[in-house]
Design an enzyme around this catalytic site. Structure first.
Site, PDB file in Angstrom:
ATOM      1  CG  ASP A 165       0.478   1.045  11.352  1.00 42.13           C
ATOM      2  OD1 ASP A 165       1.403   0.211  11.473  1.00 42.13           O
ATOM      3  OD2 ASP A 165       0.442   1.895  10.461  1.00 42.13           O
ATOM      4  CD  GLU A 172      -2.680  -0.188   2.433  1.00 43.53           C
ATOM      5  OE1 GLU A 172      -3.520   0.562   1.876  1.00 43.53           O
ATOM      6  OE2 GLU A 172      -1.963   0.179   3.371  1.00 43.53           O
ATOM      7  NE  ARG A 193      -4.689   5.287   6.559  1.00 44.78           N
ATOM      8  CZ  ARG A 193      -3.437   4.787   6.511  1.00 44.78           C
ATOM      9  NH1 ARG A 193      -3.146   3.755   5.762  1.00 44.78           N
ATOM     10  NH2 ARG A 193      -2.474   5.329   7.227  1.00 44.78           N
ATOM     11  CE1 TYR A 247       2.829   7.910   5.292  1.00 43.37           C
ATOM     12  CE2 TYR A 247       4.653   8.716   6.644  1.00 43.37           C
ATOM     13  CZ  TYR A 247       3.622   7.824   6.432  1.00 43.37           C
ATOM     14  OH  TYR A 247       3.361   6.836   7.357  1.00 43.37           O
ATOM     15  CD  GLN A 289       7.596  -1.025   9.004  1.00 43.36           C
ATOM     16  OE1 GLN A 289       8.264  -1.280   8.011  1.00 43.36           O
ATOM     17  NE2 GLN A 289       6.348  -0.596   8.921  1.00 43.36           N
ATOM     18  CB  SER A 317      11.958  -1.145   7.499  1.00 50.78           C
ATOM     19  OG  SER A 317      12.574  -2.302   7.957  1.00 50.78           O
ATOM     20  CD1 TRP A 326      -2.587  -2.213  10.108  1.00 46.53           C
ATOM     21  CD2 TRP A 326      -2.357  -4.407   9.679  1.00 46.53           C
ATOM     22  NE1 TRP A 326      -1.614  -2.353   9.155  1.00 46.53           N
ATOM     23  CE2 TRP A 326      -1.440  -3.679   8.875  1.00 46.53           C
ATOM     24  CE3 TRP A 326      -2.394  -5.801   9.573  1.00 46.53           C
ATOM     25  CZ2 TRP A 326      -0.562  -4.303   7.983  1.00 46.53           C
ATOM     26  CZ3 TRP A 326      -1.514  -6.422   8.688  1.00 46.53           C
ATOM     27  CH2 TRP A 326      -0.616  -5.663   7.909  1.00 46.53           C
ATOM     28  CE1 TYR A 336       0.715   3.731   4.222  1.00 44.10           C
ATOM     29  CE2 TYR A 336       0.251   2.224   2.404  1.00 44.10           C
ATOM     30  CZ  TYR A 336      -0.083   2.752   3.634  1.00 44.10           C
ATOM     31  OH  TYR A 336      -1.195   2.294   4.292  1.00 44.10           O
TER      32      TYR A 336
HETATM   33  C1  2M8 Z   1       1.352   1.224   7.254  1.00 47.99           C
HETATM   34  O1  2M8 Z   1       1.987   2.059   8.180  1.00 47.99           O
HETATM   35  C2  2M8 Z   1       2.301   3.440   7.890  1.00 47.99           C
HETATM   36  C3  2M8 Z   1       3.152   3.945   9.070  1.00 47.99           C
HETATM   37  O2  2M8 Z   1       4.338   3.236   9.131  1.00 47.99           O
HETATM   38  C4  2M8 Z   1       1.091   4.312   7.685  1.00 47.99           C
HETATM   39  O3  2M8 Z   1      -0.045   3.911   7.990  1.00 47.99           O
HETATM   40  O4  2M8 Z   1       1.288   5.436   7.209  1.00 47.99           O
HETATM   41  C5  2M8 Z   1       1.387  -0.211   7.822  1.00 47.99           C
HETATM   42  O5  2M8 Z   1       0.498  -1.055   7.135  1.00 47.99           O
HETATM   43  C6  2M8 Z   1       2.800  -0.773   7.786  1.00 47.99           C
HETATM   44  O6  2M8 Z   1       2.831  -2.126   8.166  1.00 47.99           O
HETATM   45  C7  2M8 Z   1       3.430  -0.618   6.395  1.00 47.99           C
HETATM   46  O7  2M8 Z   1       4.775  -0.990   6.465  1.00 47.99           O
HETATM   47  C8  2M8 Z   1       3.298   0.817   5.868  1.00 47.99           C
HETATM   48  C9  2M8 Z   1       3.724   0.947   4.413  1.00 47.99           C
HETATM   49  O8  2M8 Z   1       3.104  -0.036   3.630  1.00 47.99           O
HETATM   50  O9  2M8 Z   1       1.939   1.273   5.976  1.00 47.99           O
END
Ligand code: 2M8
Length: 445
Positions: A181, A416, A216, A95, A120, A46, A373, A41
């Site tokens: 997600d 994570e 994932r 990304y 979010q 947010s 999740w 990421y």
């Molecule tokens: C995850 O979400 C992002 C999309 O927004 C992804 O999978 O690419 C989730 O765990 C979300 O809650 C979190 O804010 C984000 C960044 O840590 O990753």
């Protein structure tokens, strides 16, 4: 172990945890914000930033305010705070979906900086309040004063334009807006979203280059995520008439609990900066009432998301259902039912926990201990429940949960998420909100 060696072991553990948490946050700092993870990421998210600010307040308060300031500088004119603020100077790999896919520039009222078009959970007002409380002073009062109108606009957007169900709660238009997600909570409403996983051949997912695909969301999940962004983007992220044209509208207990808790936080902020706290408290009470009216399921004794299009509660029992415990005026009947649900074998909360808190009912046949999740333990949902336990003065359970959270990170590092049976670290190994919330948990006995 004698009392003194026990105390020393505890002090050692604290020092160790503090060291790795701080190192993780420092390594993920990127000139005006913190990335959740350098690999997975590489931009600003947010609700991550809100959690990160809470942790930074203990060690780098200036940076905590900077984090929130950068995020809110990308707020849209209608008040929405985008879930991703893209960093044009990112040196990290790509990304998906990136800025071209979101195409925020074509939407009315979007900022100059490229962002996503969705939101979010609004955990930012409580975060701002906590940052001030952890490091109070003239600078923090000035920061609250600057942020207050923006936080109010964020609330207004969610309770106004996003009240698609008309019952006083905000609807999410995408599972990404919940932050959880691929939670089983979204399976039923997502089943109504037409999608074919073959569309993913046209795109390149980057997440599976950095994390095991088994940990994932699936390609079919992503096909639906893409379809939902396309639908919302086609209307240039406008919210008018969503019920007639958008295939996913759900009232999420976490998003709405955060919305309610934010009003109580805004009341406190208002008091400090000389504004009127009364209307915020009234709105907090109204949101609490709407949550009970629309999302409480008396049969199972927990909150469930409401599928607004189908006008029914979703069937799965997830950690989302426990999140309204953070509301200070939640009626006693709901408080005790939620505690019973949390302490049941489904979630295993206890004064001495033998396994970490999962994100999904661990007795469900489709519980998946590795997949994101759909079962694994996450520090932020544990931390949010911990807040709720403290709000309702359950010190015994709060202590048990805190111990379990610290123990996870002490054994596995700032991962994570974690395997809900073994505690093995999953996903990114250097994840910012894990580090930040550990710093906060360490500071609170
Ligand atoms: C995850 O979400 C992002 C999309 O927004 C992804 O999978 O690419 C989730 O765990 C979300 O809650 C979190 O804010 C984000 C960044 O840590 O990753």
């Amino acid at each position: 172990m004698t009392l003194t060696t026990g105390v020393r072991a505890d002090a050692d553990r604290h020092a160790r945890l503090r060291r790795i948490a701080l190192a993780t946050l420092d390594a993920n700092w990127e000139h005006d914000h913190t990335v959740p993870s350098r690999t997975l990421y590489p931009h600003q998210w947010s609700w991550d930033s809100a959690f990160i600010a809470i942790g930074l307040a203990h060690v780098r308060p200036d940076r905590a305010w900077r984090e929130l300031r950068t995020l809110f500088a990308a707020q849209w004119v209608d008040g929405r705070v985008p879930h991703i603020v893209f960093n044009p100077a990112s040196r990290a790999g790509p990304y998906f979906p990136g800025p071209q896919f979101w195409d925020s520039a074509r939407a009315d009222g979007a900022p100059t900086r490229a962002t996503s078009g969705i939101v979010q959970p609004p955990v930012h007002a409580p975060a701002a309040w906590l940052v001030h409380r952890r490091a109070p002073g003239e600078a923090s009062v000035a920061a609250l004063r600057r942020l207050y109108p923006r936080l109010v606009a964020q609330q207004r957007y969610l309770t106004g334009r996003r009240d698609a169900g008309g019952g006083g709660l905000a609807s999410i238009v995408h599972p990404w807006e919940s932050g959880l997600d691929n939670s089983p909570a979204w399976d039923a409403p997502l089943a109504a979203v037409p999608a074919d996983e073959a569309v993913m051949r046209a795109y390149r997912r980057h997440d599976t280059a950095h994390a095991d695909a088994a940990q994932r969301p699936t390609d079919l999940d992503y096909a639906r995520y893409v379809a939902l962004v396309e639908s919302y983007r086609a209307g240039r992220y406008r919210d008018e008439g969503l019920l007639g044209r958008h295939p996913f509208l759900v009232e999420c207990p976490l998003v709405n609990a955060a919305l309610g808790v934010s009003e109580y936080a805004l009341a406190r902020i208002a008091t400090v900066i000389g504004a009127d706290p009364g209307p915020h408290r009234d709105r907090g009470a109204r949101i609490t009432e709407a949550l009970v009216t629309r999302l409480w399921d008396p049969v199972t004794g927990t909150f469930r998301p409401r599928d607004v299009r189908a006008d029914r509660l979703v069937p799965s029992r997830t950690v989302l259902g426990l999140m309204p415990l953070a509301l200070p005026e939640l009626p006693a009947a709901q408080v005790s039912a939620l505690l019973a649900e949390a302490c049941s074998p489904r979630f295993g909360l206890a004064a001495r926990m033998d396994r970490p808190l999962p994100t999904y009912d661990r007795t469900a046949p489709d519980f998946e201990p590795l997949r994101y999740w759909r079962g694994p333990s996450w520090i932020n949902t544990g931390w949010l429940l911990w807040q709720g336990l403290r709000t309702h003065r359950r010190a015994d359970l709060a202590t048990g949960l805190r111990e379990s959270l610290l123990d996870l990170v002490d054994r596995a590092g700032c991962h994570e998420y974690f395997h809900p049976d073994t505690g093995t670290g999953l996903g990114s190994p250097a994840f910012s909100w894990t580090a930040a919330l550990v710093l906060d948990a360490l500071a609170q006995e």
